[in-house]
Design a protein around this motif. Sequence first.
Motif, PDB file in Angstrom:
ATOM      1  N   TYR A 136       0.879  -1.253  -0.518  1.00  0.00           N
ATOM      2  CA  TYR A 136      -0.029  -0.202   0.261  1.00  0.00           C
ATOM      3  C   TYR A 136       0.131   0.880  -0.206  1.00  0.00           C
ATOM      4  CZ  TYR A 136      -3.932  -3.371   1.198  1.00  0.00           C
ATOM      5  OH  TYR A 136      -4.461  -4.533   1.115  1.00  0.00           O
ATOM      6  N   ASN A 137       2.208   1.449   0.527  1.00  0.00           N
ATOM      7  CA  ASN A 137       3.015   2.744   0.287  1.00  0.00           C
ATOM      8  C   ASN A 137       4.094   2.151  -0.678  1.00  0.00           C
ATOM      9  OD1 ASN A 137       1.642   3.103   3.031  1.00  0.00           O
ATOM     10  ND2 ASN A 137       3.122   2.690   3.648  1.00  0.00           N
ATOM     11  N   TYR A 138       5.110   1.183  -0.791  1.00  0.00           N
ATOM     12  CA  TYR A 138       5.584   0.842  -1.580  1.00  0.00           C
ATOM     13  C   TYR A 138       4.990   1.164  -3.414  1.00  0.00           C
ATOM     14  CZ  TYR A 138       9.095  -0.042  -4.880  1.00  0.00           C
ATOM     15  OH  TYR A 138      10.998  -0.425  -6.004  1.00  0.00           O
ATOM     16  N   TYR A 139       3.537   0.309  -3.503  1.00  0.00           N
ATOM     17  CA  TYR A 139       3.814  -0.058  -4.806  1.00  0.00           C
ATOM     18  C   TYR A 139       1.964   1.364  -4.875  1.00  0.00           C
ATOM     19  CZ  TYR A 139       5.713  -3.812  -6.250  1.00  0.00           C
ATOM     20  OH  TYR A 139       7.351  -4.650  -6.437  1.00  0.00           O
ATOM     21  N   HIS A 140       1.241   1.691  -3.406  1.00  0.00           N
ATOM     22  CA  HIS A 140       0.724   2.797  -3.466  1.00  0.00           C
ATOM     23  C   HIS A 140      -0.481   2.313  -3.901  1.00  0.00           C
ATOM     24  CE1 HIS A 140       3.312   5.926  -3.109  1.00  0.00           C
ATOM     25  NE2 HIS A 140       4.305   5.119  -4.368  1.00  0.00           N
ATOM     26  N   LEU A 141      -0.939   0.644  -3.826  1.00  0.00           N
ATOM     27  CA  LEU A 141      -2.253   0.466  -4.358  1.00  0.00           C
ATOM     28  C   LEU A 141      -2.859   1.153  -3.309  1.00  0.00           C
ATOM     29  CD1 LEU A 141      -3.618  -2.362  -5.041  1.00  0.00           C
ATOM     30  CD2 LEU A 141      -3.588  -3.147  -2.916  1.00  0.00           C
ATOM     31  N   LYS A 142      -4.545   1.500  -3.642  1.00  0.00           N
ATOM     32  CA  LYS A 142      -5.720   2.204  -3.716  1.00  0.00           C
ATOM     33  C   LYS A 142      -7.016   1.079  -3.263  1.00  0.00           C
ATOM     34  CE  LYS A 142      -3.691   6.198  -3.075  1.00  0.00           C
ATOM     35  NZ  LYS A 142      -1.847   5.887  -3.036  1.00  0.00           N
ATOM     36  N   GLY A 143      -8.045   1.142  -2.325  1.00  0.00           N
ATOM     37  CA  GLY A 143      -8.895   0.441  -1.884  1.00  0.00           C
ATOM     38  C   GLY A 143     -10.251   1.159  -2.591  1.00  0.00           C
ATOM     39  N   HIS A 152     -13.716  -2.688 -13.851  1.00  0.00           N
ATOM     40  CA  HIS A 152     -12.346  -2.465 -13.746  1.00  0.00           C
ATOM     41  C   HIS A 152     -11.662  -3.743 -12.291  1.00  0.00           C
ATOM     42  CE1 HIS A 152     -11.630  -0.973 -17.879  1.00  0.00           C
ATOM     43  NE2 HIS A 152     -11.652  -2.562 -18.410  1.00  0.00           N
ATOM     44  N   ASP A 153     -11.920  -2.328 -11.254  1.00  0.00           N
ATOM     45  CA  ASP A 153     -11.525  -2.380 -10.016  1.00  0.00           C
ATOM     46  C   ASP A 153     -12.177  -4.464  -9.650  1.00  0.00           C
ATOM     47  OD1 ASP A 153     -11.767   0.459  -9.955  1.00  0.00           O
ATOM     48  OD2 ASP A 153     -13.295  -0.034  -8.735  1.00  0.00           O
ATOM     49  N   LEU A 160      -3.599  -4.769 -11.007  1.00  0.00           N
ATOM     50  CA  LEU A 160      -1.522  -4.509 -10.775  1.00  0.00           C
ATOM     51  C   LEU A 160      -1.911  -3.738 -11.593  1.00  0.00           C
ATOM     52  CD1 LEU A 160      -0.835  -8.674 -11.461  1.00  0.00           C
ATOM     53  CD2 LEU A 160      -0.424  -7.328  -9.352  1.00  0.00           C
ATOM     54  N   GLU A 161      -2.502  -2.572 -13.100  1.00  0.00           N
ATOM     55  CA  GLU A 161      -1.719  -1.393 -13.915  1.00  0.00           C
ATOM     56  C   GLU A 161      -2.432  -0.673 -13.105  1.00  0.00           C
ATOM     57  OE1 GLU A 161      -4.430   0.011 -17.696  1.00  0.00           O
ATOM     58  OE2 GLU A 161      -3.672  -2.499 -17.953  1.00  0.00           O
ATOM     59  N   THR A 162      -3.744  -0.535 -12.867  1.00  0.00           N
ATOM     60  CA  THR A 162      -3.968   0.548 -12.473  1.00  0.00           C
ATOM     61  C   THR A 162      -3.601   0.963 -10.896  1.00  0.00           C
ATOM     62  OG1 THR A 162      -6.317  -0.347 -11.802  1.00  0.00           O
ATOM     63  CG2 THR A 162      -5.586   1.135 -14.252  1.00  0.00           C
ATOM     64  N   LYS A 163      -3.479   0.695  -9.908  1.00  0.00           N
ATOM     65  CA  LYS A 163      -2.997   0.141  -8.537  1.00  0.00           C
ATOM     66  C   LYS A 163      -3.765   0.408  -7.636  1.00  0.00           C
ATOM     67  CE  LYS A 163       1.687  -0.950  -9.254  1.00  0.00           C
ATOM     68  NZ  LYS A 163       1.483  -1.764 -10.085  1.00  0.00           N
ATOM     69  N   LYS A 164      -4.713   0.028  -8.124  1.00  0.00           N
ATOM     70  CA  LYS A 164      -6.807   0.664  -7.765  1.00  0.00           C
ATOM     71  C   LYS A 164      -7.686  -0.233  -7.881  1.00  0.00           C
ATOM     72  CE  LYS A 164      -9.736   2.997  -9.515  1.00  0.00           C
ATOM     73  NZ  LYS A 164     -11.223   2.500  -9.136  1.00  0.00           N
ATOM     74  N   ILE A 168     -12.412  -7.062  -2.802  1.00  0.00           N
ATOM     75  CA  ILE A 168     -12.718  -8.324  -3.264  1.00  0.00           C
ATOM     76  C   ILE A 168     -11.493  -8.263  -4.328  1.00  0.00           C
ATOM     77  CG2 ILE A 168     -13.237 -10.471  -4.245  1.00  0.00           C
ATOM     78  CD1 ILE A 168     -16.236  -9.179  -4.137  1.00  0.00           C
ATOM     79  N   SER A 169     -10.887  -7.388  -4.942  1.00  0.00           N
ATOM     80  CA  SER A 169      -9.174  -7.391  -6.038  1.00  0.00           C
ATOM     81  C   SER A 169      -8.448  -7.668  -5.036  1.00  0.00           C
ATOM     82  CB  SER A 169     -10.021  -6.730  -7.198  1.00  0.00           C
ATOM     83  OG  SER A 169     -10.407  -5.951  -6.963  1.00  0.00           O
ATOM     84  N   ASN A 170      -8.379  -6.722  -4.771  1.00  0.00           N
ATOM     85  CA  ASN A 170      -7.592  -5.850  -3.702  1.00  0.00           C
ATOM     86  C   ASN A 170      -7.263  -7.406  -2.345  1.00  0.00           C
ATOM     87  OD1 ASN A 170      -6.967  -3.706  -4.249  1.00  0.00           O
ATOM     88  ND2 ASN A 170      -7.145  -2.603  -2.257  1.00  0.00           N
ATOM     89  N   GLY A 171      -8.088  -7.987  -2.451  1.00  0.00           N
ATOM     90  CA  GLY A 171      -8.180  -9.340  -0.658  1.00  0.00           C
ATOM     91  C   GLY A 171      -7.612 -10.176  -1.774  1.00  0.00           C
ATOM     92  N   ILE A 172      -7.829 -10.198  -3.041  1.00  0.00           N
ATOM     93  CA  ILE A 172      -7.516 -11.453  -3.817  1.00  0.00           C
ATOM     94  C   ILE A 172      -5.668 -11.317  -4.083  1.00  0.00           C
ATOM     95  CG2 ILE A 172      -7.725 -12.557  -5.540  1.00  0.00           C
ATOM     96  CD1 ILE A 172     -10.007 -12.674  -6.204  1.00  0.00           C
ATOM     97  N   LEU A 173      -5.445 -10.329  -4.565  1.00  0.00           N
ATOM     98  CA  LEU A 173      -3.806  -9.726  -4.257  1.00  0.00           C
ATOM     99  C   LEU A 173      -3.186 -10.231  -3.055  1.00  0.00           C
ATOM    100  CD1 LEU A 173      -1.680  -9.005  -5.771  1.00  0.00           C
ATOM    101  CD2 LEU A 173      -2.286  -6.743  -5.522  1.00  0.00           C
ATOM    102  N   TYR A 174      -4.044  -9.439  -2.298  1.00  0.00           N
ATOM    103  CA  TYR A 174      -3.223 -10.241  -0.780  1.00  0.00           C
ATOM    104  C   TYR A 174      -2.496 -11.307  -0.300  1.00  0.00           C
ATOM    105  CZ  TYR A 174      -1.997  -7.466   3.781  1.00  0.00           C
ATOM    106  OH  TYR A 174      -1.377  -7.631   5.251  1.00  0.00           O
TER     107      TYR A 174
END
Length: 291
Positions: A136-143, A152-153, A160-164, A168-174
Amino acid sequence: MEETREISALFHLIDDPDIEVFSTVSDRIISLGTNIIPNLEHLWETTPDEAVQERIEMLIHRLHYCELTNDFQRWKAQPAPDLLGGALLVCKFQYPDLNVSAILQDIEKMRRNIWLELNNYLTPLEQTNVLTTILYNYYHLKGSEINYSEPHDFLLNKVLETKKGNAISNGILYLVLCDLLDIPIRAVPIPRQFILAYFDMEPGVWQEPASNPMHQIQFYIDPMSGQVFTQKDVDTYFKRISVPPTASFFKPMNTIRIIQHLLEEFSRCFESDKDGYKQEELMKLAQLLET
């Protein structure tokens, strides 16, 4: 695919105004499989009629969908279906020509950056803070809140492309990163949320929790922001929604159920008359995953 007399005849009938004729032609073209897609794309490029182009586009979509259905069946039949593989199949619904290798490379870079900061002496909370800080800080992933007008969210490739992404999608990446790093974090089916929980397990050895899995959860993570919260916070949430916190809400969701949930939620992005067929197709894929 080499254009035979049969294919040429079928293509000449694509613009037939008789719906039954077009339906028969469509079914025959679909039966030829995805190898015919380049022929259809060439036909689309050389056809000035927009109505015929739309028919060709739908045929190409149906061919990709048939292939995707088979891919989901194979994925589900694996002894241990992997979450990343399932999430990429969902992406292929919208992006059938998805560059999977590029996505795998991006995730491997993330995994390595996190792994370099981990060691055996970190507490569970410190492990989680490393992962969260980098993501969330280095890659700047936003929710962002779940918004069904933003399909797209829901898709890992776009996250991965938009960092947003949404929860559900952020959780799957995590979760994908946790799997790769042997961190015992799993999704739990708390009502109206997509929440992650750190389970008290031996590193690298996952065992299904006991009858009351709540007792094995050390803390929870909100994948929207990476924020950590406690059992007391969760208890307060259950009181607010007037739902008793039974053990079933704290049992880890299996991989198939997570992808099924993603398909169900993603399908709600296509409720208009124009896109209704997509919603129907996504729900069929979700039903395909019923265990």
